[in-house]
Scaffold this motif. Sequence first.
Motif, PDB file in Angstrom:
ATOM      1  N   ALA A 100      -1.745   4.165  -1.316  1.00 10.17           N
ATOM      2  CA  ALA A 100      -3.085   3.717  -1.672  1.00 10.17           C
ATOM      3  C   ALA A 100      -4.109   4.799  -1.328  1.00 10.17           C
ATOM      4  CB  ALA A 100      -3.414   2.422  -0.933  1.00 10.17           C
ATOM      5  N   ASP A 101      -5.080   4.982  -2.228  1.00  7.14           N
ATOM      6  CA  ASP A 101      -6.054   6.078  -2.098  1.00  7.14           C
ATOM      7  C   ASP A 101      -6.753   6.101  -0.745  1.00  7.14           C
ATOM      8  OD1 ASP A 101      -5.503   6.933  -4.653  1.00  7.14           O
ATOM      9  OD2 ASP A 101      -7.142   5.816  -5.560  1.00  7.14           O
ATOM     10  N   ASP A 102      -7.222   4.951  -0.278  1.00 10.31           N
ATOM     11  CA  ASP A 102      -8.004   4.939   0.964  1.00 10.31           C
ATOM     12  C   ASP A 102      -7.147   5.076   2.208  1.00 10.31           C
ATOM     13  OD1 ASP A 102      -6.780   2.492   0.701  1.00 10.31           O
ATOM     14  OD2 ASP A 102      -8.489   1.335   1.447  1.00 10.31           O
ATOM     15  N   LEU A 103      -5.836   5.006   2.046  1.00  7.36           N
ATOM     16  CA  LEU A 103      -4.927   5.038   3.187  1.00  7.36           C
ATOM     17  C   LEU A 103      -4.644   6.450   3.679  1.00  7.36           C
ATOM     18  CD1 LEU A 103      -3.521   2.592   4.488  1.00  7.36           C
ATOM     19  CD2 LEU A 103      -1.485   3.184   3.204  1.00  7.36           C
ATOM     20  N   TYR A 104      -4.691   7.413   2.762  1.00  5.15           N
ATOM     21  CA  TYR A 104      -4.273   8.791   3.069  1.00  5.15           C
ATOM     22  C   TYR A 104      -5.505   9.639   3.306  1.00  5.15           C
ATOM     23  CZ  TYR A 104      -1.055  12.790   2.766  1.00  5.15           C
ATOM     24  OH  TYR A 104      -0.288  13.891   3.043  1.00  5.15           O
ATOM     25  N   GLN A 105      -5.745  10.001   4.574  1.00  2.00           N
ATOM     26  CA  GLN A 105      -6.962  10.700   4.964  1.00  2.00           C
ATOM     27  C   GLN A 105      -6.624  11.950   5.768  1.00  2.00           C
ATOM     28  OE1 GLN A 105      -8.903   7.649   7.234  1.00  2.00           O
ATOM     29  NE2 GLN A 105      -9.411   6.402   5.453  1.00  2.00           N
ATOM     30  N   ASN A 106      -7.114  13.100   5.301  1.00  3.19           N
ATOM     31  CA  ASN A 106      -6.894  14.370   6.002  1.00  3.19           C
ATOM     32  C   ASN A 106      -5.409  14.634   6.270  1.00  3.19           C
ATOM     33  OD1 ASN A 106      -9.749  14.799   6.207  1.00  3.19           O
ATOM     34  ND2 ASN A 106      -9.785  13.376   7.941  1.00  3.19           N
ATOM     35  N   LYS A 141       0.809  -1.222   0.000  1.00  2.00           N
ATOM     36  CA  LYS A 141       0.000   0.000   0.000  1.00  2.00           C
ATOM     37  C   LYS A 141       0.843   1.273   0.000  1.00  2.00           C
ATOM     38  CE  LYS A 141      -3.354  -2.610   2.597  1.00  2.00           C
ATOM     39  NZ  LYS A 141      -3.763  -2.962   3.962  1.00  2.00           N
ATOM     40  N   LEU A 180      -5.585   0.849   8.401  1.00  2.00           N
ATOM     41  CA  LEU A 180      -5.743   0.442   7.012  1.00  2.00           C
ATOM     42  C   LEU A 180      -4.406   0.016   6.390  1.00  2.00           C
ATOM     43  CD1 LEU A 180      -8.316   3.070   5.673  1.00  2.00           C
ATOM     44  CD2 LEU A 180      -8.721   0.690   6.358  1.00  2.00           C
ATOM     45  N   ASN A 186      -3.603   6.340   7.627  1.00  2.00           N
ATOM     46  CA  ASN A 186      -4.378   5.569   8.589  1.00  2.00           C
ATOM     47  C   ASN A 186      -3.625   4.277   8.918  1.00  2.00           C
ATOM     48  OD1 ASN A 186      -6.266   3.542   9.580  1.00  2.00           O
ATOM     49  ND2 ASN A 186      -7.889   5.004   9.076  1.00  2.00           N
TER      50      ASN A 186
END
Length: 202
Positions: free
Chosen positions: A164-170, A130, A177, A174
């Motif tokens: 990975a797209d869903d891993l990087y938040q704000n 990821k 994840l 994460n």
Amino acid sequence: MISINPQEMSERDNYKFLIGSVIPRPVAVINSLSREQILNTAPFSYFNIVTSNPPILSVAIQRKSGAMKDTSRNIVETGEAVVHIADAENINDINQTAANLGPEESEILTTELTLSASDMIQVPMLNEPKIKMETTLFKHIPITLGQDVTADLLLLQVVKYHIADDLYQNGRINPELLNPMSRLAGNDYAALGKQLTLTRPE
């Protein structure tokens, strides 16, 4: 408490003491290319961050009977590598890349891992992890004991991140994840455990 002088211990006993004490250790899965364009993929747990300005990672690779391992030799000769962060979903294939193969063989063939071209360097990256970082060699520091070189410390400067797209938040990664795997002693790995939040003192 037991007190031990490391100079009175064998290399093997020092190794066992260190890998059993300095835990957990993050695992870097490193891709490199030989001059003959043979891909080498291998995991390393003598690995960490050096600085964020510029972004530099460190990996120390032990020599075998004084000879550089394939990863060290490839990076020193070509100046490039891709560093991947080991995660739980891919740990079985990642563990397979630790196989002791000759320089003319690619560990990727012993796994189900797949490859994509990198953006900034010639070394291809693994698709499955990821987090992947394209790097160039910032500095090579031979580690010596007397007249002998026993390890190669490689400082690698990150030139491109892939997350990975869903891993990087704000603006943050994460950790749940990512689900990173860390190295313990022997054949043991550890997943991310209980987390504790503490405010730093001012």
